[in-house]
Design an enzyme around this catalytic site. Structure first.
Site: not given
Ligand code: COA
Length: 449
Positions: A223-227, A246, A344
């Site tokens: 997926g998308i993000g740091a993990i 995706e 996705g």
């Molecule tokens: N409450 C409030 N803020 C939160 C939070 C919570 N429970 N969890 C995370 N945040 C904030 C973080 O502090 C961070 O803030 P910042 O931008 O001010 O630093 C921001 O949200 C992003 O969090 P982060 O953990 O760095 O997100 P990420 O870049 O690793 O992305 C998702 C994680 C879930 C947002 C991302 O995977 C996503 O958009 N998923 C949906 C779509 C998907 O899964 N697609 C998969 C197929 S490609």
């Protein structure tokens, strides 16, 4: 899209006839038109800048797109009368538009977007897209994306293309013939890049837990993000991994170069990395160029759960913002604020769990807490999701949840068992608070797992 039929003999003349400037091309957009941009790196920055500069000519132009690395200037409140944003996925440039009153959300699975276009559920007047220069037969290439752009170009009434010689030439459903374009603007610029995220100890610990569930010969969706990058960094000693995803970012390249990802045991598209789009750096885009190992296909194929399920040992790895005691996953909103989009995630969770060999698994992996800029610590495992938040993956589909403190499996567990398993992987600083909430929620004493 133009219905003209050009032969390889006459496409050069056709190309010259359609060649224009960005300033002229964007005059094809009319007030109240619905405009869709090419997805992600196919977003034509040069055309969009020209469209924004021409804002005085428009009233109520609706803009729609999914992932964007662009500036999102059309969402600036000063252009409120000129543009509105009907977003499918939100990012840094567009996230504040809803609060400003000029943005709204179209809830749609990414996989269904091309289908909605074909069925006329969503209609677009103009598609703005970035493509490669034409090959000797007059075909331009989408290079880094097939996702929805392939269909958007075929459904929109008018297609305006920014031809950029930095766009790679990739194999798959990535071609559009010059005869199918309505206006062409030559404008070279570096492709937009997304730098690999920082991977720290927390992410590495999460990556190790994910890796412990992944067998050799598995096919991965990331997926998308740091993990995802952390997971990939933990897979260096695995063998014969494949990709059906995706998207991919730079993280896969080290494993391809090391021979860990060779797609040799894939049961669908053996030997090929199958994706809908790429988002990373020039290193990734160079990898895409005329590389038969990579195949880009539209999202209604790649993200179709029945297609995903044809991959044996399918593993989906996605992330989340919040998971509640029942295992409901919130991934696209923080309370009422739209943060990103469904993408996705749900399709891959479902597709992996239905993998035909019965060995597919889906993982939601996330740090146990997030720390805001002002130092506030927020647990991502919560008794109840935030007011107004939308569930992305529901409690019937969810399977493994992973944090840096371990693995909690949801399938086969009652709600109380799920909550206990989740508290066992929560951050130690919030365990007391969560166990008290457990007792209030379930009317039972909390006993740790
Ligand atoms: N409450 C409030 N803020 C939160 C939070 C919570 N429970 N969890 C995370 N945040 C904030 C973080 O502090 C961070 O803030 P910042 O931008 O001010 O630093 C921001 O949200 C992003 O969090 P982060 O953990 O760095 O997100 P990420 O870049 O690793 O992305 C998702 C994680 C879930 C947002 C991302 O995977 C996503 O958009 N998923 C949906 C779509 C998907 O899964 N697609 C998969 C197929 S490609």
């Amino acid at each position: 899209m133009s219905n003209a039929v050009a032969t390889p003999m006459n496409w050069k003349e056709d190309y010259q006839n359609k060649l224009t400037t960005a300033e002229e091309a964007v005059k094809l957009i009319k007030s109240h038109d619905h405009v869709i941009f090419g997805h992600c790196i196919c977003e034509p920055e040069g055309l969009i800048d020209a469209m924004v500069a021409n804002h005085d000519a428009y009233r109520g132009v609706h803009i729609t797109h999914m992932v964007s690395l662009g500036k999102g200037e059309y969402t600036n409140p000063k252009y409120k009368d000129n543009f509105t944003f009907d977003g499918i996925f939100f990012g840094a440039g567009t996230r504040n538009s809803i609060a400003h009153g000029n943005g709204d959300v179209i809830p749609v699975y990414f996989s269904e977007l091309p289908i909605w276009m074909r069925r006329g559920i969503l209609n677009f007047d103009v598609c703005l897209v970035m493509v490669s220069p034409p090959d000797q037969w007059g075909y331009c290439n989408l290079g880094v994306e097939s996702g929805y752009t392939f269909q958007a170009m075929r459904s929109a009434k008018t297609v305006i293309a920014q031809v950029n010689s930095n766009m790679p030439f990739a194999y798959g459903d990535t071609h559009i013939h010059v005869s199918q374009l309505d206006a062409i603007v030559e404008m070279d610029m570096p492709l937009m890049e997304s730098q690999p995220p920082a991977v720290g100890d927390v992410e590495m610990a999460i990556g190790e837990y994910c890796a412990s569930l992944i067998e050799d010969g598995s096919t991965l969706q990331l997926g998308i993000g740091a993990i995802p990058d952390a997971v990939l960094a933990s897979l260096k000693n695995h063998k014969h991994l494949g990709i059906h995803s995706e998207m991919i970012a730079d993280g896969v390249l080290d494993l391809v170069e090391a021979g860990v990802i060779d797609c040799s045991e894939k049961t669908l598209h053996k030997g090929q990395i199958v994706v809908t789009f790429l988002m990373g750096t020039k290193r990734l885009y160079d990898f895409a160029d005329r590389n038969p190992m990579l195949m880009l296909r539209p999202v209604d194929y790649v993200n179709d759960p029945t297609v995903i399920a044809k991959n044996n040992k399918m593993v989906s790895i996605n992330s989340a913002l919040q998971v509640d005691f029942m295992g409901q996953v919130v991934a696209a909103s923080i309370g009422t604020k739209q943060f990103s989009g469904v993408g996705g995630q749900v399709d891959f969770v479902r597709g992996a769990s239905r993998a035909e060999d019965g060995k597919g698994i889906s993982i939601i992996a996330m740090p146990s807490i997030t720390v805001k800029k002002d130092g506030t610590v927020i647990s991502k495992i919560v008794p109840y999701i935030d007011n107004g938040a939308a569930v992305t993956t529901n409690r019937y589909d969810v399977d493994y949840i992973i944090t840096e403190y371990g693995i909690a499996r949801m399938k086969g567990k009652t709600l109380r068992e799920r909550a206990r398993a989740l508290i066992s992987i929560a951050h130690p600083s919030v365990v007391d608070e969560l166990s008290k909430a457990f007792e209030e929620r379930f009317n039972t004493p909390y006993v740790g797992d």
